[in-house]
Scaffold this motif. Structure first.
Motif, mmCIF file in Angstrom:
data_model
loop_
_atom_site.group_PDB
_atom_site.id
_atom_site.type_symbol
_atom_site.label_atom_id
_atom_site.label_comp_id
_atom_site.label_asym_id
_atom_site.label_seq_id
_atom_site.Cartn_x
_atom_site.Cartn_y
_atom_site.Cartn_z
ATOM 1 N N UNK A 14 2.474 -43.060 -10.488
ATOM 2 C CA UNK A 14 3.130 -42.091 -11.377
ATOM 3 C C UNK A 14 3.384 -40.765 -10.657
ATOM 4 N N UNK A 15 3.307 -40.783 -9.334
ATOM 5 C CA UNK A 15 3.538 -39.606 -8.485
ATOM 6 C C UNK A 15 2.531 -38.486 -8.738
ATOM 7 N N UNK A 16 1.329 -38.866 -9.146
ATOM 8 C CA UNK A 16 0.236 -37.902 -9.301
ATOM 9 C C UNK A 16 -0.723 -38.050 -8.119
ATOM 10 N N UNK A 17 -1.121 -36.895 -7.547
ATOM 11 C CA UNK A 17 -2.135 -36.917 -6.485
ATOM 12 C C UNK A 17 -3.499 -36.903 -7.158
ATOM 13 N N UNK A 18 -4.151 -38.056 -7.187
ATOM 14 C CA UNK A 18 -5.460 -38.153 -7.820
ATOM 15 C C UNK A 18 -6.521 -37.708 -6.820
ATOM 16 N N UNK A 19 -7.262 -36.673 -7.199
ATOM 17 C CA UNK A 19 -8.282 -36.112 -6.314
ATOM 18 C C UNK A 19 -9.523 -37.010 -6.321
ATOM 19 N N UNK A 20 -10.113 -37.180 -5.171
ATOM 20 C CA UNK A 20 -11.341 -37.945 -5.023
ATOM 21 C C UNK A 20 -12.505 -37.162 -5.630
ATOM 22 N N UNK A 21 -12.942 -37.583 -6.804
ATOM 23 C CA UNK A 21 -14.066 -36.914 -7.463
ATOM 24 C C UNK A 21 -15.344 -37.738 -7.358
ATOM 25 N N UNK A 22 -15.265 -38.911 -6.694
ATOM 26 C CA UNK A 22 -16.436 -39.781 -6.608
ATOM 27 C C UNK A 22 -17.463 -39.261 -5.612
ATOM 28 N N UNK A 23 -17.018 -38.949 -4.399
ATOM 29 C CA UNK A 23 -17.989 -38.463 -3.402
ATOM 30 C C UNK A 23 -17.664 -37.056 -2.913
ATOM 31 N N UNK A 24 -16.675 -36.407 -3.546
ATOM 32 C CA UNK A 24 -16.353 -35.008 -3.245
ATOM 33 C C UNK A 24 -16.333 -34.202 -4.535
ATOM 34 N N UNK A 25 -16.606 -32.915 -4.398
ATOM 35 C CA UNK A 25 -16.431 -31.974 -5.497
ATOM 36 C C UNK A 25 -15.441 -30.929 -5.010
ATOM 37 N N UNK A 26 -14.264 -30.873 -5.647
ATOM 38 C CA UNK A 26 -13.169 -30.024 -5.187
ATOM 39 C C UNK A 26 -12.984 -28.847 -6.146
ATOM 40 N N UNK A 27 -12.940 -27.650 -5.584
ATOM 41 C CA UNK A 27 -12.739 -26.430 -6.369
ATOM 42 C C UNK A 27 -11.510 -25.687 -5.848
ATOM 43 N N UNK A 28 -10.908 -24.895 -6.715
ATOM 44 C CA UNK A 28 -9.842 -23.970 -6.323
ATOM 45 C C UNK A 28 -10.358 -22.553 -6.566
ATOM 46 N N UNK A 29 -10.405 -21.752 -5.492
ATOM 47 C CA UNK A 29 -10.984 -20.405 -5.579
ATOM 48 C C UNK A 29 -9.944 -19.340 -5.272
ATOM 49 N N UNK A 30 -10.159 -18.153 -5.842
ATOM 50 C CA UNK A 30 -9.287 -17.025 -5.514
ATOM 51 C C UNK A 30 -9.828 -16.315 -4.275
ATOM 52 N N UNK A 31 -9.209 -15.182 -3.916
ATOM 53 C CA UNK A 31 -9.586 -14.482 -2.680
ATOM 54 C C UNK A 31 -10.984 -13.863 -2.761
ATOM 55 N N UNK A 32 -11.525 -13.762 -3.983
ATOM 56 C CA UNK A 32 -12.876 -13.221 -4.149
ATOM 57 C C UNK A 32 -13.909 -14.311 -4.398
ATOM 58 N N UNK A 33 -13.534 -15.549 -4.096
ATOM 59 C CA UNK A 33 -14.414 -16.721 -4.221
ATOM 60 C C UNK A 33 -14.742 -17.082 -5.662
ATOM 61 N N UNK A 34 -13.919 -16.635 -6.598
ATOM 62 C CA UNK A 34 -14.117 -17.024 -7.994
ATOM 63 C C UNK A 34 -13.362 -18.312 -8.289
ATOM 64 N N UNK A 35 -13.972 -19.198 -9.084
ATOM 65 C CA UNK A 35 -13.294 -20.424 -9.497
ATOM 66 C C UNK A 35 -12.168 -20.046 -10.458
#
Length: 436
Positions: free
Chosen positions: A265-286
């Motif tokens: 379906x053209x979605x990039x499914x993130x690996x959540x099984x053995x990784x924990x992925x976060x998106x942070x700003x420039x001040x390291x806030x989620x």
């Protein structure tokens, strides 16, 4: 013969245990997934606090109470001898040792315990099955570089043979070599292509020029998987038209494994099984789903070497409809260090420059590939491969677009090349700034 499984077992990677663990994780209900991830995050931190002197000093641990207090780890932090970063429970013979490509400018050697490495491979195997690819049986046409020294070359080719991979050396992408590639497809039952985006795009353009659809001469082909370099929508269209198979985006890094994989379906499914992925700003806030920031990754099972809140050097965003169990990578914008700094203080992503130039150059139909290098605050060099020089009208169009979308009064140099310089791994870095 299950070649994929055999190759891992010969190197003492517990692939069967990893496959079983992966299935158990995937069967965890969504409402219990937060508890699973929290348990794994706490466990991996506790493990490294107890067994890793480097991480204990890096964390300056005085009692773990909040994930937000865990420090961000960068590639520069890891540029020190591996022996100083290994956990006391592992050594170079009991762990898997690898090296990053260095495309970010910060190469380093890393380690993974063998179960963590096997779990990464179980993840790849699982995603490839979405498209009918069985790593034990499917033959891969591999568009990668290869070590040029005798020992490294032989070792890599041996691994390819055992792993059902046939190497297409991308250090030579001349038309003569493309003819050799084509001959191999005519005489082999390849099931899929896998490799660096720029090399596969170049091969696809060659096929288009020859009015050839690859699947028609190699009917066993199912998909084309591109990795390591950004895939533009126009390039995706060229690949699919020239090869006659779907193109799938794979996003990974050697030090953490598979990060995201594109579904049907053209979605990039993130690996959540053995990784924990976060998106942070420039001040390291989620930051919330849908907003752009730095991609930070925790490897939940790597006990040999800490990869905890590791800033991989990319920027992107997760889709607003993401969940903890099924995060969706909506955007992968590029390397955080791939930016152009202009004389007036303006900072623009290097890919902005590349987007503008790419559209105009491709309209000419003659440019095979190109790269952009910032050599000074107001000077950019465009190196390109073409049978003929860009004419004045084409150069004016490029300059006009750059003035509109990037900045005015910039100096642009053009130079036609026979071949573009690639990294030692074979990657083509599309934009580079030499300004510190």
């Amino acid at each position: 013969m299950d070649w994929f499984k055999l190759s891992l077992q010969l190197n003492k990677f517990p692939i069967e245990r990893a496959q079983k663990t992966l299935k158990e994780i995937q069967n965890i209900p969504e409402d219990q997934y937060a508890a699973y991830q929290l348990k794994r995050r706490n466990h991996i931190i506790d493990y490294h606090i107890q067994h890793n002197d480097f991480y204990r000093d890096f964390f300056d641990w005085s009692g773990f109470d909040d994930w937000k207090n865990v420090p961000i780890m960068t590639k520069a932090n890891l540029q020190r001898p591996l022996k100083t970063r290994l956990s006391s429970t592992f050594n170079k013979t009991t762990a898997y040792i690898g090296k990053t490509s260095g495309s970010s400018g910060h190469p380093f050697i890393f380690a993974k315990n063998k179960f963590a490495h096997a779990l990464s491979w179980a993840g790849f195997e699982d995603r490839y099955r979405w498209y009918g690819i069985d790593l034990n049986k499917s033959l891969q046409a591999r568009f990668y570089g290869i070590p040029l020294d005798f020992y490294g070359n032989i070792q890599e080719r041996l691994k390819d043979r055992i792993s059902l991979r046939r190497r297409f050396n991308i250090f030579d992408l001349s038309e003569r070599k493309m003819q050799v590639f084509l001959h191999r497809f005519r005489n082999s039952n390849f099931n899929y292509l896998n490799g660096y985006t720029s090399a596969i795009v170049l091969f696809a353009r060659y096929l288009r020029e020859q009015d050839i659809v690859l699947k028609e001469i190699c009917p066993s082909l199912k998909i084309c998987i591109v990795t390591s370099e950004r895939l533009f929508e126009r390039d995706k269209q060229v690949i699919e038209a020239s090869m006659g198979v779907p193109v799938v985006n794979e996003y990974g890094a050697s030090e953490v494994g598979l990060i995201a994989f594109e579904n049907s379906e053209n979605q990039w499914i993130v690996n959540s099984e053995d990784l924990y992925v976060e998106i942070l700003d420039e001040n390291d806030n989620i930051i919330p789903y849908g907003e752009e920031g730095r991609i930070v990754i925790t490897s939940l099972y790597n006990k040999a070497h800490p990869m905890i809140r590791y800033d991989i050097g990319d920027t992107g965003s997760l889709a607003v409809n993401s969940t903890l169990k099924k995060p969706i990578l909506e955007k992968l914008i590029g390397r955080t260090n791939d930016i152009a700094r202009l004389p007036d203080g303006k900072v623009v992503p290097g890919l902005t420059f590349y987007y503008v130039t790419k559209t105009i150059i491709e309209d000419s139909g003659k440019i095979k590939e190109f790269i952009i290098t910032q050599t000074d605050f107001d000077h950019f060099q465009i190196d390109y491969v073409s049978n003929t020089e860009l004419d004045n009208a084409q150069k004016k169009e490029i300059l006009k677009a750059i003035a509109i979308y990037v900045g005015k009064d910039l100096k642009i140099s053009f130079e036609r090349k026979e071949i573009l310089k690639r990294s030692t791994s074979g990657k083509l870095k599309q934009f580079t700034s030499l300004i510190q």
